[in-house]
Design a protein around this motif. Structure first.
Motif, short mmCIF file in Angstrom:
data_model
loop_
_atom_site.label_atom_id
_atom_site.label_comp_id
_atom_site.label_asym_id
_atom_site.label_seq_id
_atom_site.Cartn_x
_atom_site.Cartn_y
_atom_site.Cartn_z
N ILE A 57 0.84 -1.21 0.00
CA ILE A 57 0.00 0.00 0.00
C ILE A 57 0.87 1.25 0.00
O ILE A 57 0.60 2.21 -0.73
CB ILE A 57 -0.96 -0.01 1.20
CG1 ILE A 57 -2.00 -1.12 1.03
CG2 ILE A 57 -1.64 1.34 1.39
CD1 ILE A 57 -2.81 -1.42 2.26
N ALA A 58 1.94 1.24 0.78
CA ALA A 58 2.85 2.40 0.82
C ALA A 58 3.49 2.64 -0.54
O ALA A 58 3.61 3.78 -0.98
CB ALA A 58 3.92 2.19 1.89
N SER A 59 3.87 1.57 -1.22
CA SER A 59 4.48 1.74 -2.55
C SER A 59 3.45 2.25 -3.56
O SER A 59 3.78 3.05 -4.42
CB SER A 59 5.12 0.44 -3.04
OG SER A 59 4.15 -0.54 -3.30
N LEU A 60 2.20 1.82 -3.44
CA LEU A 60 1.15 2.34 -4.31
C LEU A 60 0.89 3.82 -4.03
O LEU A 60 0.72 4.62 -4.96
CB LEU A 60 -0.15 1.54 -4.13
CG LEU A 60 -0.13 0.10 -4.62
CD1 LEU A 60 -1.43 -0.60 -4.22
CD2 LEU A 60 0.07 0.03 -6.12
N ASP A 61 0.88 4.19 -2.76
CA ASP A 61 0.71 5.60 -2.39
C ASP A 61 1.85 6.44 -2.96
O ASP A 61 1.64 7.53 -3.49
CB ASP A 61 0.66 5.77 -0.88
CG ASP A 61 -0.68 5.41 -0.28
OD1 ASP A 61 -1.66 5.24 -1.03
OD2 ASP A 61 -0.75 5.29 0.97
N GLN A 62 3.05 5.94 -2.85
CA GLN A 62 4.23 6.65 -3.36
C GLN A 62 4.14 6.83 -4.87
O GLN A 62 4.48 7.89 -5.39
CB GLN A 62 5.51 5.88 -2.98
CG GLN A 62 6.78 6.61 -3.29
CD GLN A 62 6.98 7.85 -2.42
OE1 GLN A 62 6.51 7.90 -1.29
NE2 GLN A 62 7.64 8.85 -2.96
N ALA A 63 3.67 5.81 -5.57
CA ALA A 63 3.56 5.87 -7.03
C ALA A 63 2.50 6.88 -7.46
O ALA A 63 2.58 7.43 -8.57
CB ALA A 63 3.22 4.50 -7.57
N MET A 64 1.53 7.17 -6.59
CA MET A 64 0.46 8.12 -6.93
C MET A 64 0.86 9.57 -6.71
O MET A 64 0.19 10.48 -7.19
CB MET A 64 -0.80 7.79 -6.13
CG MET A 64 -1.44 6.48 -6.54
SD MET A 64 -2.86 6.01 -5.51
CE MET A 64 -3.91 7.43 -5.64
N LEU A 65 1.95 9.80 -5.99
CA LEU A 65 2.40 11.17 -5.72
C LEU A 65 2.93 11.80 -6.99
O LEU A 65 3.60 11.14 -7.81
CB LEU A 65 3.48 11.18 -4.64
CG LEU A 65 3.04 10.79 -3.23
CD1 LEU A 65 4.26 10.76 -2.30
CD2 LEU A 65 2.01 11.76 -2.70
N PRO A 66 2.67 13.09 -7.17
CA PRO A 66 3.22 13.76 -8.35
C PRO A 66 4.74 13.84 -8.29
O PRO A 66 5.32 13.95 -7.22
CB PRO A 66 2.61 15.16 -8.31
CG PRO A 66 2.00 15.32 -6.96
CD PRO A 66 1.89 13.96 -6.34
#
Length: 67
Positions: A57-66
């Motif tokens: 989940i943390a890696s998915l959140d990071q990938a969504m950051l601009p």
């Protein structure tokens, strides 16, 4: 973090209580040992699974950051 609050139905609560009472009243040492081993393995597995899920989940959140 409301999603972390466990909501259980009355049926689930009663089933859990009946299971706990059955364990508490058990005098069979081998059965209790087997239960302890199973619960230890299951607890380890669930802990590992949750760690991996949080990391994912943390890696998915990071990938969504601009960028």
């Amino acid at each position: 973090m409301e999603w972390m609050i466990i909501e259980q139905t009355l049926e689930e609560e009663l089933y859990l209580e009946a299971t706990v009472r059955e364990i508490h009243d058990c005098d069979d040492l081998e059965k209790l040992r087997s239960l302890c081993v199973s619960l230890t393995r299951q607890g380890w597995h669930q802990t590992k699974l949750i760690q991996q899920a949080v990391g994912h989940i943390a890696s998915l959140d990071q990938a969504m950051l601009p960028s």
